[in-house]
Design an enzyme around this catalytic site. Structure first.
Site, PDB file in Angstrom:
ATOM      1  N   THR A 194       0.681  -1.135  -0.043  1.00  0.00           N
ATOM      2  CA  THR A 194       0.234  -0.002  -0.125  1.00  0.00           C
ATOM      3  C   THR A 194       0.908   1.249   0.188  1.00  0.00           C
ATOM      4  O   THR A 194       0.526   2.340  -0.844  1.00  0.00           O
ATOM      5  CB  THR A 194      -1.012   0.074   1.250  1.00  0.00           C
ATOM      6  OG1 THR A 194      -1.859  -1.050   1.130  1.00  0.00           O
ATOM      7  CG2 THR A 194      -1.769   1.301   1.304  1.00  0.00           C
ATOM      8  N   ASP A 208       2.214  -8.269  -4.399  1.00  0.00           N
ATOM      9  CA  ASP A 208       1.199  -8.248  -3.525  1.00  0.00           C
ATOM     10  C   ASP A 208       1.546  -8.899  -2.075  1.00  0.00           C
ATOM     11  O   ASP A 208       2.109 -10.072  -2.259  1.00  0.00           O
ATOM     12  CB  ASP A 208      -0.207  -8.655  -3.921  1.00  0.00           C
ATOM     13  CG  ASP A 208      -1.376  -8.205  -2.944  1.00  0.00           C
ATOM     14  OD1 ASP A 208      -1.457  -8.863  -2.008  1.00  0.00           O
ATOM     15  OD2 ASP A 208      -1.952  -7.130  -3.283  1.00  0.00           O
ATOM     16  N   THR A 252       1.583  -5.014   4.457  1.00  0.00           N
ATOM     17  CA  THR A 252       1.415  -5.426   5.776  1.00  0.00           C
ATOM     18  C   THR A 252       1.120  -6.877   6.152  1.00  0.00           C
ATOM     19  O   THR A 252       1.298  -7.428   7.416  1.00  0.00           O
ATOM     20  CB  THR A 252       0.409  -4.513   6.702  1.00  0.00           C
ATOM     21  OG1 THR A 252      -0.645  -4.799   6.060  1.00  0.00           O
ATOM     22  CG2 THR A 252       1.138  -3.263   6.525  1.00  0.00           C
ATOM     23  N   ASP A 253       0.421  -7.489   5.140  1.00  0.00           N
ATOM     24  CA  ASP A 253      -0.317  -8.618   5.524  1.00  0.00           C
ATOM     25  C   ASP A 253       0.763  -9.763   6.083  1.00  0.00           C
ATOM     26  O   ASP A 253       0.426 -10.715   6.879  1.00  0.00           O
ATOM     27  CB  ASP A 253      -1.308  -9.266   4.606  1.00  0.00           C
ATOM     28  CG  ASP A 253      -2.548  -8.453   4.429  1.00  0.00           C
ATOM     29  OD1 ASP A 253      -2.748  -7.759   5.493  1.00  0.00           O
ATOM     30  OD2 ASP A 253      -3.312  -8.603   3.420  1.00  0.00           O
ATOM     31  N   THR A 287       1.861 -21.384  21.532  1.00  0.00           N
ATOM     32  CA  THR A 287       0.581 -20.955  22.202  1.00  0.00           C
ATOM     33  C   THR A 287      -0.503 -20.171  21.263  1.00  0.00           C
ATOM     34  O   THR A 287       0.233 -19.166  20.402  1.00  0.00           O
ATOM     35  CB  THR A 287       0.688 -20.204  23.546  1.00  0.00           C
ATOM     36  OG1 THR A 287      -0.683 -19.856  23.833  1.00  0.00           O
ATOM     37  CG2 THR A 287       1.713 -18.860  23.378  1.00  0.00           C
TER      38      THR A 287
END
Length: 349
Positions: A17, A61, A93-94, A281
């Site tokens: 982005t 992407d 960011t993903d 966890t």
């Protein structure tokens, strides 16, 4: 004596982005020419440094990021390592936490900053967070101690005024500017009126060490997320599947899972077949302690290793790296509970 030489930073745009601008003709978001970055972010001209850019072609992407990108980044940094004092990687960011974790293991002997950053809004938008993230990342990449050595010679993520160790980070917010957090390690630096560094947390390698890259990755890792109602078939398919060499088991709380005999027996069978089994966890904060409850002890007795307070992203990257380095599963297991790049709190294990 302070090194007065002008810092040189390489800005690497992989996609995401942050590098988008709205096209005035059709109003769609399109990547802009990063060779013109100083026109887009004139604030960068106020730093006494040389700033070069490299743009991946085609752009990637974030959702399409694969280990091949990490290998390309490692080679690029290795090839340009002697020409620059630091590197800033612009990334979607993903999957940024996965990429930052991977690079932390793949870059052996790193003694210069590699800072990942990006934005939630395109850099051309009036309220973009991209400019602040980029400007501060470049400043941190160029920052030096009084002896001229880099201030932060690690792979990090800078986002929303915080510098986080890359392999301790996870994406935590899909819409807010505070997209990332490091649940089990405080920020390495925080940017306010000035940038304040947490010197006690920053890992400082031997400056004489030569950078080497580990581009052999073995990606045969599956992830089993334990949940109420999980079926025996799903557990069996994941733990015993022929396509995996290792399985990350995402457990409840401090490392607990189902106590049903069929579950424990399936885990034992996976161990007998030579699978590398790592307990991580599901809780964002805290660590695995398989001595605390009976269900955790059952997993330990079945051959499952503790991931301590490692993130799933870092556990995945660490397994890729270790399995790529050796076909000996016992050696891989011996390294999993060691803190190799500050990815786990050793005192917790």
């Amino acid at each position: 004596m302070t090194d007065e030489r002008k810092s040189q930073i390489l800005l690497i745009y992989t996609g995401g982005t942050i590098g988008m601008k709205k096209d005035p003709s059709d109003h769609t978001l399109k990547p802009f020419d990063f060779s013109q970055i100083l026109k887009e972010v004139p604030e960068l001209t106020k730093f006494a440094m040389k700033l070069d850019s490299f743009t991946f072609d085609p752009l990637i992407d974030s959702s399409d990021v694969e280990p091949g990108l990490w290998q390309q980044l490692a080679v690029l940094i290795k090839n340009r390592y002697n020409d620059y004092d630091g590197f800033v990687i612009l990334h979607g960011t993903d999957t940024m936490a996965y990429s930052a974790s991977a690079l932390s293991f793949m870059l052996e002997g790193l003694s210069k900053p590699v800072i990942f950053t990006g934005s939630q809004l395109p850099i051309g938008e009036p309220r973009t967070d991209g400019k602040e993230n980029l400007v501060s990342s470049v400043e941190i990449a160029a920052a030096k101690l009084r002896d001229g050595s880099p201030m932060v010679p690690e792979v990090c993520i800078f986002f929303d005024s915080k510098l986080l160790r890359g392999n301790r980070s996870t994406k935590d917010n899909a819409t807010g500017f505070n997209a990332f957090r490091s649940p089990n390690l405080p920020p390495l630096a925080e940017a306010g009126i000035e940038i304040r560094y947490n010197q006690s947390l920053i890992i400082r390698p031997d400056r004489k060490a030569e950078l080497s890259i580990h581009n052999e990755l073995d990606t045969r890792v599956a992830i089993l997320k334990v949940h109420p109602g999980i079926t025996q078939q799903v557990v069996s398919d994941t733990l015993l599947g022929s396509g995996s060499r290792a399985v990350i088991i995402e457990t409840y709380g401090s490392g607990n899972a189902i106590s049903r005999p069929w579950f424990v027996e399936t885990v034992k069978e996976a161990d007998r077949r030579g699978k590398i089994l790592l307990n991580v966890t599901q809780c964002p904060q805290g660590d695995v302690n398989m001595e605390l409850y009976a269900t955790g002890k059952a997993l330990k007795n079945a051959g499952v290793l503790s991931g301590g307070d490692v993130t799933t992203e870092s556990a995945l990257a660490k397994l890729f790296f270790l399995m790529g380095a050796s076909s000996d599963n016992q050696w891989v297991k011996s390294q999993l509970e060691e803190s190799l790049r500050g990815e786990i709190s050793k005192q917790l294990l």
